[in-house]
Scaffold this motif. Structure first.
Motif, mmCIF file in Angstrom:
data_model
loop_
_atom_site.group_PDB
_atom_site.id
_atom_site.type_symbol
_atom_site.label_atom_id
_atom_site.label_comp_id
_atom_site.label_asym_id
_atom_site.label_seq_id
_atom_site.Cartn_x
_atom_site.Cartn_y
_atom_site.Cartn_z
ATOM 1 N N PHE A 247 -14.421 -5.829 -10.215
ATOM 2 C CA PHE A 247 -13.148 -5.174 -10.531
ATOM 3 C C PHE A 247 -12.196 -6.124 -11.256
ATOM 4 O O PHE A 247 -11.390 -5.683 -12.079
ATOM 5 N N ALA A 248 -12.299 -7.408 -10.964
ATOM 6 C CA ALA A 248 -11.447 -8.382 -11.649
ATOM 7 C C ALA A 248 -11.730 -8.422 -13.141
ATOM 8 O O ALA A 248 -10.847 -8.749 -13.946
ATOM 9 N N THR A 249 -12.959 -8.067 -13.527
ATOM 10 C CA THR A 249 -13.303 -8.036 -14.956
ATOM 11 C C THR A 249 -12.947 -6.693 -15.601
ATOM 12 O O THR A 249 -12.926 -6.583 -16.822
ATOM 13 N N LEU A 250 -12.680 -5.675 -14.767
ATOM 14 C CA LEU A 250 -12.414 -4.339 -15.290
ATOM 15 C C LEU A 250 -10.922 -4.053 -15.477
ATOM 16 O O LEU A 250 -10.561 -3.087 -16.145
ATOM 17 N N ILE A 251 -10.067 -4.885 -14.872
ATOM 18 C CA ILE A 251 -8.624 -4.666 -14.941
ATOM 19 C C ILE A 251 -7.969 -5.818 -15.691
ATOM 20 O O ILE A 251 -8.258 -6.985 -15.435
ATOM 21 N N ARG A 252 -7.078 -5.497 -16.586
ATOM 22 C CA ARG A 252 -6.357 -6.544 -17.322
ATOM 23 C C ARG A 252 -5.393 -7.264 -16.389
ATOM 24 O O ARG A 252 -4.997 -6.720 -15.344
ATOM 25 N N PRO A 253 -4.982 -8.489 -16.705
ATOM 26 C CA PRO A 253 -3.963 -9.168 -15.900
ATOM 27 C C PRO A 253 -2.712 -8.304 -15.773
ATOM 28 O O PRO A 253 -2.278 -7.685 -16.734
ATOM 29 N N LYS A 254 -2.172 -8.239 -14.579
ATOM 30 C CA LYS A 254 -1.023 -7.408 -14.207
ATOM 31 C C LYS A 254 -1.375 -5.923 -14.117
ATOM 32 O O LYS A 254 -0.510 -5.090 -13.834
ATOM 33 N N GLY A 255 -2.631 -5.577 -14.364
ATOM 34 C CA GLY A 255 -3.049 -4.189 -14.201
ATOM 35 C C GLY A 255 -3.024 -3.790 -12.736
ATOM 36 O O GLY A 255 -3.316 -4.594 -11.842
ATOM 37 N N PHE A 278 -6.441 -10.836 -6.963
ATOM 38 C CA PHE A 278 -5.477 -9.738 -6.896
ATOM 39 C C PHE A 278 -4.321 -10.056 -5.956
ATOM 40 O O PHE A 278 -4.505 -10.749 -4.952
ATOM 41 N N GLU A 279 -3.175 -9.541 -6.303
ATOM 42 C CA GLU A 279 -2.003 -9.611 -5.431
ATOM 43 C C GLU A 279 -1.855 -8.255 -4.750
ATOM 44 O O GLU A 279 -1.700 -7.227 -5.419
ATOM 45 N N ILE A 280 -1.938 -8.245 -3.440
ATOM 46 C CA ILE A 280 -1.792 -7.000 -2.692
ATOM 47 C C ILE A 280 -0.328 -6.822 -2.325
ATOM 48 O O ILE A 280 0.284 -7.702 -1.702
ATOM 49 N N THR A 281 0.231 -5.703 -2.702
ATOM 50 C CA THR A 281 1.664 -5.475 -2.493
ATOM 51 C C THR A 281 1.972 -4.408 -1.453
ATOM 52 O O THR A 281 3.096 -4.336 -0.976
ATOM 53 N N ALA A 282 0.993 -3.577 -1.111
ATOM 54 C CA ALA A 282 1.287 -2.508 -0.157
ATOM 55 C C ALA A 282 0.013 -2.013 0.519
ATOM 56 O O ALA A 282 -1.076 -2.029 -0.075
ATOM 57 N N VAL A 283 0.163 -1.589 1.759
ATOM 58 C CA VAL A 283 -0.888 -0.895 2.502
ATOM 59 C C VAL A 283 -0.260 0.373 3.076
ATOM 60 O O VAL A 283 0.752 0.304 3.778
ATOM 61 N N ALA A 284 -0.828 1.520 2.736
ATOM 62 C CA ALA A 284 -0.317 2.802 3.228
ATOM 63 C C ALA A 284 -1.353 3.415 4.159
ATOM 64 O O ALA A 284 -2.557 3.175 4.019
ATOM 65 N N LYS A 285 -0.887 4.225 5.107
ATOM 66 C CA LYS A 285 -1.782 4.814 6.097
ATOM 67 C C LYS A 285 -1.530 6.313 6.212
ATOM 68 O O LYS A 285 -0.406 6.774 6.052
ATOM 69 N N SER A 294 -3.075 -1.430 -2.213
ATOM 70 C CA SER A 294 -2.711 -1.415 -3.637
ATOM 71 C C SER A 294 -1.995 -2.696 -4.026
ATOM 72 O O SER A 294 -1.481 -3.437 -3.197
ATOM 73 N N GLY A 295 -1.979 -2.943 -5.331
ATOM 74 C CA GLY A 295 -1.332 -4.133 -5.868
ATOM 75 C C GLY A 295 -1.640 -4.272 -7.341
ATOM 76 O O GLY A 295 -1.787 -3.281 -8.061
ATOM 77 N N TYR A 296 -1.782 -5.527 -7.798
ATOM 78 C CA TYR A 296 -2.060 -5.764 -9.215
ATOM 79 C C TYR A 296 -2.936 -6.989 -9.368
ATOM 80 O O TYR A 296 -3.026 -7.837 -8.472
ATOM 81 N N ARG A 297 -3.602 -7.085 -10.515
ATOM 82 C CA ARG A 297 -4.439 -8.244 -10.791
ATOM 83 C C ARG A 297 -3.560 -9.421 -11.166
ATOM 84 O O ARG A 297 -2.605 -9.274 -11.949
ATOM 85 N N LYS A 298 -3.871 -10.585 -10.622
ATOM 86 C CA LYS A 298 -3.108 -11.782 -10.941
ATOM 87 C C LYS A 298 -3.326 -12.174 -12.391
ATOM 88 O O LYS A 298 -4.315 -11.777 -13.022
#
Length: 304
Positions: A247-255, A278-285, A294-298
């Motif tokens: 997945f790190a290769t499939l998403i652009r930086p900040k994606g 990846f930077e994880i910014t949220a966990v929803a339940k 969820s979050g974004y690629r570093k």
């Protein structure tokens, strides 16, 4: 004409024998249902998952001129499967191929954002309405993990962006992204039925020109070298952890990304697998136990 249904509750290991037995006794169809409300998501390659306890149902045509000897039929089954839990019932004739449709209703994901079975009218004509034909593939919006992904897409800016739907099932997430303004969606699944369902649902919603879907090998050939702006994956914790580097290769930086199909006890392990890139910014339940990460690629290192 009436129809006789024979319901037999068995352990997973007995399913094959029970199916064969009911078919050999003239069943016009045999179906499998969960006996314990156990969730199943998409299988891994080569897997055919079943619930731990299964209700196997055989349906028999009851001709008005020749009644089925139910007592004899029950006795024969009990002789072949001593002690098995068995229940029979007669049903009046109806259009069986359409009766399941009665169980589906529109689902509201957010403000002016709905999933609508294709045979029903949208509650809000001017909303983002995902028209869906619930088929054999996973993803109707009823399951908490699918709902969480749809909710996240509605809260994420996907306009004019390239989105990947990894493990697409029915295609509901990719279709939603396009209806929410995405420029292009690339989708993939290990199940050929899911690929077909995704194409059909994209056509149903008028977005097929902007949605590409195929099995993983062909998908990777097409997507190679074209990182996406957004990735959403609603599969299982094990596959998600093994896919972190890919997945790190499939998403652009900040994606941005969202992962679902994860229960609360698995969040820490999945998050750890993604911590490197990846930077994880949220966990929803939702529904007590199902979670979305969820979050974004570093930012990519200079060597990339």
């Amino acid at each position: 004409m009436k129809w006789l249904q024979i319901h037999i509750t068995v352990d997973q290991a007995q399913v094959g024998f029970t199916e064969t037995l009911l078919s050999s006794l003239g069943a016009v169809s045999v179906t499998l249902d969960d006996a314990e409300n156990q969730d199943l998501l998409e299988p891994l390659p080569g897997e055919t998952p079943l619930w731990n306890t299964v209700v196997v149902t055989g349906i028999y045509a009851q001709d008005d001129e020749e009644e089925i000897d139910v007592i004899a039929l029950e006795a024969f089954i009990q002789a072949q499967m001593p002690g098995v839990h068995l229940r029979t019932e007669f049903l009046e004739d109806q259009v069986w191929e359409r009766s399941w449709m009665d169980y589906y209703e529109p689902i509201q994901i957010g403000e002016k954002y709905w999933i609508v079975p294709e045979w029903l009218e949208p509650p809000e004509a001017d909303a983002v309405n995902i028209r869906l034909d619930p088929g054999l593939a996973f993803g109707t919006g009823n399951h908490a993990s699918t709902f969480l992904c749809l909710q996240w897409l509605g809260q994420t800016d996907v306009k004019n962006k390239v989105v990947i739907d990894y493990g697409c099932g029915s295609g509901i997430l990719g279709v939603a992204a396009l209806l929410l303004g995405a420029r292009k969606v690339y989708a993939t699944d290990i199940d050929p039925q899911a690929v077909l369902a995704t194409r059909q649902n994209a056509e149903l919603n008028g977005v097929s020109e902007n949605l590409y879907v195929d099995l993983p090998e062909a998908f990777h050939q097409i997507i190679k070298g074209t990182p996406a702006d957004v990735l959403v994956a609603n599969i299982l914790a094990g596959p998600l952890m093994s896919l972190a580097d890919e997945f790190a290769t499939l998403i652009r930086p900040k994606g941005e990304f969202a992962l679902a199909g994860v229960i609360e006890e698995q969040v820490a392990d999945v998050s750890q697998a993604y911590a490197g890139s990846f930077e994880i910014t949220a966990v929803a339940k939702r529904d007590e136990n199902w979670c979305r990460i969820s979050g974004y690629r570093k930012a990519a290192p200079e060597s990339e």
